[in-house]
Design a protein around this motif. Sequence first.
Motif, PDB file in Angstrom:
ATOM      1  N   LEU A 241       0.724  -1.136  -0.235  1.00 27.68           N
ATOM      2  CA  LEU A 241      -0.320   0.173  -0.232  1.00 27.68           C
ATOM      3  C   LEU A 241       0.622   1.336   0.386  1.00 27.68           C
ATOM      4  O   LEU A 241       0.490   2.142  -0.775  1.00 27.68           O
ATOM      5  N   ILE A 242       2.117   1.596   0.388  1.00 25.81           N
ATOM      6  CA  ILE A 242       3.146   2.278   0.593  1.00 25.81           C
ATOM      7  C   ILE A 242       3.294   2.191  -0.426  1.00 25.81           C
ATOM      8  O   ILE A 242       3.018   3.966  -1.132  1.00 25.81           O
ATOM      9  N   GLN A 243       4.181   1.491  -1.320  1.00 26.42           N
ATOM     10  CA  GLN A 243       4.766   1.642  -2.578  1.00 26.42           C
ATOM     11  C   GLN A 243       3.076   1.830  -3.378  1.00 26.42           C
ATOM     12  O   GLN A 243       3.937   3.283  -4.249  1.00 26.42           O
ATOM     13  N   ALA A 244       2.323   1.451  -3.813  1.00 29.86           N
ATOM     14  CA  ALA A 244       1.339   2.288  -4.253  1.00 29.86           C
ATOM     15  C   ALA A 244       0.854   3.558  -4.420  1.00 29.86           C
ATOM     16  O   ALA A 244       0.147   4.576  -5.106  1.00 29.86           O
ATOM     17  N   ASN A 245       1.196   4.626  -2.721  1.00 29.04           N
ATOM     18  CA  ASN A 245       0.734   5.849  -2.274  1.00 29.04           C
ATOM     19  C   ASN A 245       1.554   6.645  -2.818  1.00 29.04           C
ATOM     20  O   ASN A 245       1.385   7.546  -4.200  1.00 29.04           O
ATOM     21  N   LYS A 246       3.012   5.854  -2.846  1.00 32.72           N
ATOM     22  CA  LYS A 246       4.213   6.773  -3.801  1.00 32.72           C
ATOM     23  C   LYS A 246       3.677   7.100  -4.889  1.00 32.72           C
ATOM     24  O   LYS A 246       4.190   7.570  -6.122  1.00 32.72           O
ATOM     25  N   ASP A 247       3.540   5.479  -5.811  1.00 33.78           N
ATOM     26  CA  ASP A 247       3.027   5.638  -7.388  1.00 33.78           C
ATOM     27  C   ASP A 247       2.307   6.627  -7.876  1.00 33.78           C
ATOM     28  O   ASP A 247       2.462   7.596  -8.662  1.00 33.78           O
ATOM     29  N   SER A 248       1.855   6.901  -6.930  1.00 37.58           N
ATOM     30  CA  SER A 248       0.267   7.616  -7.188  1.00 37.58           C
ATOM     31  C   SER A 248       0.933   8.983  -6.720  1.00 37.58           C
ATOM     32  O   SER A 248      -0.097   9.946  -8.005  1.00 37.58           O
ATOM     33  N   LYS A 249       1.372   9.406  -5.858  1.00 37.90           N
ATOM     34  CA  LYS A 249       1.903  10.536  -6.016  1.00 37.90           C
ATOM     35  C   LYS A 249       2.444  11.037  -7.247  1.00 37.90           C
ATOM     36  O   LYS A 249       3.093  11.939  -7.341  1.00 37.90           O
TER      37      LYS A 249
END
Length: 253
Positions: A241-249
């Motif tokens: 989820l952290i990686q997905a959050n970084k990718d979306s930002k």
Amino acid sequence: MFKNDNPVVPSPLEPHEHPTEEPKSTRTKKSAVNENIQDLGTTEVPTAKSNLHVMTIIGQIEGHMVLPPQNKTTKYEHVMPQLVAIEQNPEIEGLMLLLNTVGGDVEAGLAIAEMVASMSKPSVSIVLGGGHSIGVPIAVSATYSFIVESATMTIHPIRLTGMVIGAQSSFDYLEKMQDRVNRFVVSHSQMDESKWKEMLYKMGELSRDIGTSVGGKDAVKYGLINAVGGISEAMSKLQELIQANKDSKGLKQ
């Protein structure tokens, strides 16, 4: 004979330190070890630099009333500032919630749940042992929720202890409070509202003849919790989820 202009001066001692005593650093280290043994039952606490913050919701959730000292409690005035600090700290990228709670103060529990749900950083919860009563909204407030197979969750209507004025306004207040809990749980889980209310008001199962107790697999089957799993699964999911959050930002920028 030569005169020594730079005589060797012994190093100054710490205040109140006797020459035969152990150095202050050694005493401090021993004191820390003793504290670990007394508080945690171990000589050394494992530490690691991490991008995650682990928070425990254990015992009874204490709200506006102070519980007896023998009760194991989670104080909401301690949890809420921590959540704000997690949200502000750029080094913390995710939150893991460990739950083993019997429930407690409804408004305090809802306040914690609302704060977790409103955080911009991803969060994962794990129900260990039990996530009962107002612990249910806290469990589902995370971005993704887990429950171990042996854990249980008790679903029941709001109950009050002590003397209650039997006026219509009192019953209206309880009904509105229950509606707040219902809306939160249904909106933050995959559970159908009709199924939630059916379990909430089920007769003949609990000691007070109303409510339902569900185990780990059933909590997932009914859509209350996302998956059965423990610490390993929760850690992997949170990093995902952290990686997905970084990718979306990154895409937004």
